[in-house]
Design a protein around this motif. Structure first.
Motif, mmCIF file in Angstrom:
data_model
loop_
_atom_site.group_PDB
_atom_site.id
_atom_site.type_symbol
_atom_site.label_atom_id
_atom_site.label_comp_id
_atom_site.label_asym_id
_atom_site.label_seq_id
_atom_site.Cartn_x
_atom_site.Cartn_y
_atom_site.Cartn_z
ATOM 1 N N SER A 244 0.837 -1.203 0.000
ATOM 2 C CA SER A 244 0.000 0.000 0.000
ATOM 3 C C SER A 244 0.869 1.249 0.000
ATOM 4 N N HIS A 245 1.912 1.209 0.786
ATOM 5 C CA HIS A 245 2.843 2.342 0.829
ATOM 6 C C HIS A 245 3.492 2.555 -0.545
ATOM 7 N N LEU A 246 3.868 1.478 -1.200
ATOM 8 C CA LEU A 246 4.489 1.579 -2.517
ATOM 9 C C LEU A 246 3.506 2.109 -3.563
ATOM 10 N N VAL A 247 2.245 1.691 -3.464
ATOM 11 C CA VAL A 247 1.226 2.181 -4.394
ATOM 12 C C VAL A 247 1.114 3.698 -4.271
ATOM 13 N N LEU A 248 1.058 4.183 -3.044
ATOM 14 C CA LEU A 248 0.949 5.623 -2.818
ATOM 15 C C LEU A 248 2.230 6.358 -3.222
ATOM 16 N N GLN A 249 3.359 5.750 -2.938
ATOM 17 C CA GLN A 249 4.640 6.356 -3.299
ATOM 18 C C GLN A 249 4.777 6.460 -4.813
ATOM 19 N N ALA A 250 4.269 5.464 -5.525
ATOM 20 C CA ALA A 250 4.361 5.452 -6.988
ATOM 21 C C ALA A 250 3.544 6.578 -7.622
ATOM 22 N N GLU A 251 2.604 7.154 -6.878
ATOM 23 C CA GLU A 251 1.837 8.288 -7.386
ATOM 24 C C GLU A 251 2.699 9.537 -7.502
ATOM 25 N N ASP A 252 3.711 9.650 -6.654
ATOM 26 C CA ASP A 252 4.522 10.859 -6.589
ATOM 27 C C ASP A 252 5.892 10.731 -7.238
ATOM 28 N N THR A 253 6.404 9.518 -7.335
ATOM 29 C CA THR A 253 7.770 9.341 -7.823
ATOM 30 C C THR A 253 7.891 8.017 -8.566
ATOM 31 N N VAL A 254 8.943 7.879 -9.313
ATOM 32 C CA VAL A 254 9.221 6.621 -10.009
ATOM 33 C C VAL A 254 9.892 5.671 -9.026
#
Length: 67
Positions: free
Chosen positions: A11-21
């Protein structure tokens, strides 16, 4: 396994992927997790839908159709 992620981490990675590669290792780990986990796949779809809805809402008042 080195690429195994928990749902919380995914879940953290999904959200992080919204802002950065994401780095390739994290991108692969997330893909593997989403392949196996229906709940996180659903969460990822919901995040994508919210991003699209927010973008549309942001431009909602931009349409100057002569009202």
């Amino acid at each position: 396994m080195i690429l195994r992620r928990t749902c919380k981490q995914a879940s953290h990675l999904v959200l992080q992927a919204e802002d950065t590669v994401l780095p390739i290792k994290e991108k692969l780990a997330l893909r593997l997790h989403l392949w196996a986990c229906t709940a996180c796949t659903r969460f990822s779809s919901q995040v994508r839908l919210m991003r699209q809805a927010t973008a549309r809402w942001r431009h909602y008042g931009d349409d100057s159709s002569g009202d």
